[in-house]
Design a protein around this motif. Structure first.
Motif, mmCIF file in Angstrom:
data_model
loop_
_atom_site.group_PDB
_atom_site.id
_atom_site.type_symbol
_atom_site.label_atom_id
_atom_site.label_comp_id
_atom_site.label_asym_id
_atom_site.label_seq_id
_atom_site.Cartn_x
_atom_site.Cartn_y
_atom_site.Cartn_z
ATOM 1 N N ALA A 67 1.181 10.996 0.333
ATOM 2 C CA ALA A 67 2.644 11.108 0.351
ATOM 3 C C ALA A 67 3.077 12.090 -0.736
ATOM 4 O O ALA A 67 3.009 11.776 -1.922
ATOM 5 N N LEU A 117 -2.594 7.081 -1.329
ATOM 6 C CA LEU A 117 -2.283 5.673 -1.133
ATOM 7 C C LEU A 117 -3.485 4.890 -0.637
ATOM 8 O O LEU A 117 -4.278 5.371 0.153
ATOM 9 N N GLU A 154 7.564 0.310 -8.405
ATOM 10 C CA GLU A 154 6.325 0.992 -8.753
ATOM 11 C C GLU A 154 6.027 0.753 -10.222
ATOM 12 O O GLU A 154 6.922 0.829 -11.069
ATOM 13 N N GLU A 211 8.209 1.386 -0.237
ATOM 14 C CA GLU A 211 9.130 0.862 0.764
ATOM 15 C C GLU A 211 10.453 0.553 0.103
ATOM 16 O O GLU A 211 10.490 0.191 -1.077
ATOM 17 N N TYR A 258 0.979 11.367 -3.872
ATOM 18 C CA TYR A 258 0.369 10.046 -3.993
ATOM 19 C C TYR A 258 -0.813 9.997 -3.025
ATOM 20 O O TYR A 258 -0.724 10.477 -1.902
ATOM 21 N N ASP A 308 0.789 -1.223 0.000
ATOM 22 C CA ASP A 308 0.000 0.000 0.000
ATOM 23 C C ASP A 308 0.827 1.281 0.000
ATOM 24 O O ASP A 308 0.278 2.362 -0.101
ATOM 25 N N ARG A 309 2.157 1.169 0.060
ATOM 26 C CA ARG A 309 2.980 2.392 0.073
ATOM 27 C C ARG A 309 4.398 2.085 -0.390
ATOM 28 O O ARG A 309 4.806 0.936 -0.426
ATOM 29 N N LYS A 338 -2.293 8.547 4.406
ATOM 30 C CA LYS A 338 -2.636 8.041 3.077
ATOM 31 C C LYS A 338 -2.204 8.990 1.958
ATOM 32 O O LYS A 338 -2.477 8.735 0.790
ATOM 33 N N ALA A 341 -2.375 3.187 -5.945
ATOM 34 C CA ALA A 341 -1.746 4.477 -5.659
ATOM 35 C C ALA A 341 -2.081 5.457 -6.782
ATOM 36 O O ALA A 341 -1.592 5.312 -7.900
#
Length: 196
Positions: free
Chosen positions: A118, A154, A34, A29, A152, A26-27, A116, A158
């Motif tokens: 970024a 999220l 991506e 890392e 973003y 979900d984000r 949520k 995304a």
């Protein structure tokens, strides 16, 4: 609809389906990747050729290279990405130029947040090939450079939304070299995947 536009549309939809059904995190890392499809457009601004509008669509593949660095609100992750741009249209006074390009150098700083949303900053550069000279009377081979600020949103997928400045220029391959400067809005749909 021309054959090349149908092919571009098919490729865009294929990547969209791939993004929709792949496994995801979900984000962003460290060690993750991506995949995103995007589209955007905008109009020329002072400092180059006037009365020019651009629209483009592409696919982005990125690698999240770091864990969060820097203190406080500057803390973020570094992403290196490549953008393939199979659809690039330049509407100018003399004609409409159709083209394609690639941005092999795309640096993105994704601010580390727990929520949520970024925010990110981006610098990129690449090459653009078109059917007509851009701007008129210059070259069909150009170089692009740009900067963006975006966010973003999220979740399971995304979403991204950004405002970007793009400079299109032949870097002195021909004279004159007035270039085109645009401000664009871009929206993307993608996923972060890989490391969990």
């Amino acid at each position: 609809m021309t054959r090349s536009i149908r092919k571009t549309t098919f490729l865009f939809l294929l990547v969209l389906v791939t993004v929709s059904f792949g496994t995801a995190q979900d984000r962003p890392e460290e060690g993750g990747r991506e995949l995103q499809v995007w589209t955007g457009g905008g109009h020329s601004v002072p400092g180059g050729t006037k009365d020019t509008t651009v629209w483009n669509a592409g696919v982005r593949y990125g690698w999240i290279l770091t864990q969060p660095h820097l203190p406080g609100f500057l803390s973020g992750r570094f992403e290196l990405a490549v953008d393939a741009v199979p659809a690039f249209v330049v509407f100018q006074r003399a004609n409409t130029a159709y083209g394609a390009g690639v941005d092999p150098v795309d640096f993105r700083w994704i601010f580390a947040t727990r929520g949520k949303v970024a925010p990110y900053l981006e610098l990129n550069g690449g090459t653009l090939f078109t059917t007509h000279e851009v701007p008129t009377g210059t070259s069909t081979i150009n170089f692009t450079s740009g900067a963006a600020f975006g966010m973003y949103f999220l979740g399971e997928r995304a979403w991204s939304l950004d405002v970007r400045y793009m400079h299109i220029s032949n870097a002195g391959l021909t004279v004159p070299n007035p270039g085109v400067n645009t401000v664009q809005v871009r929206v993307g749909l993608g996923k972060f995947f890989g490391k969990k």
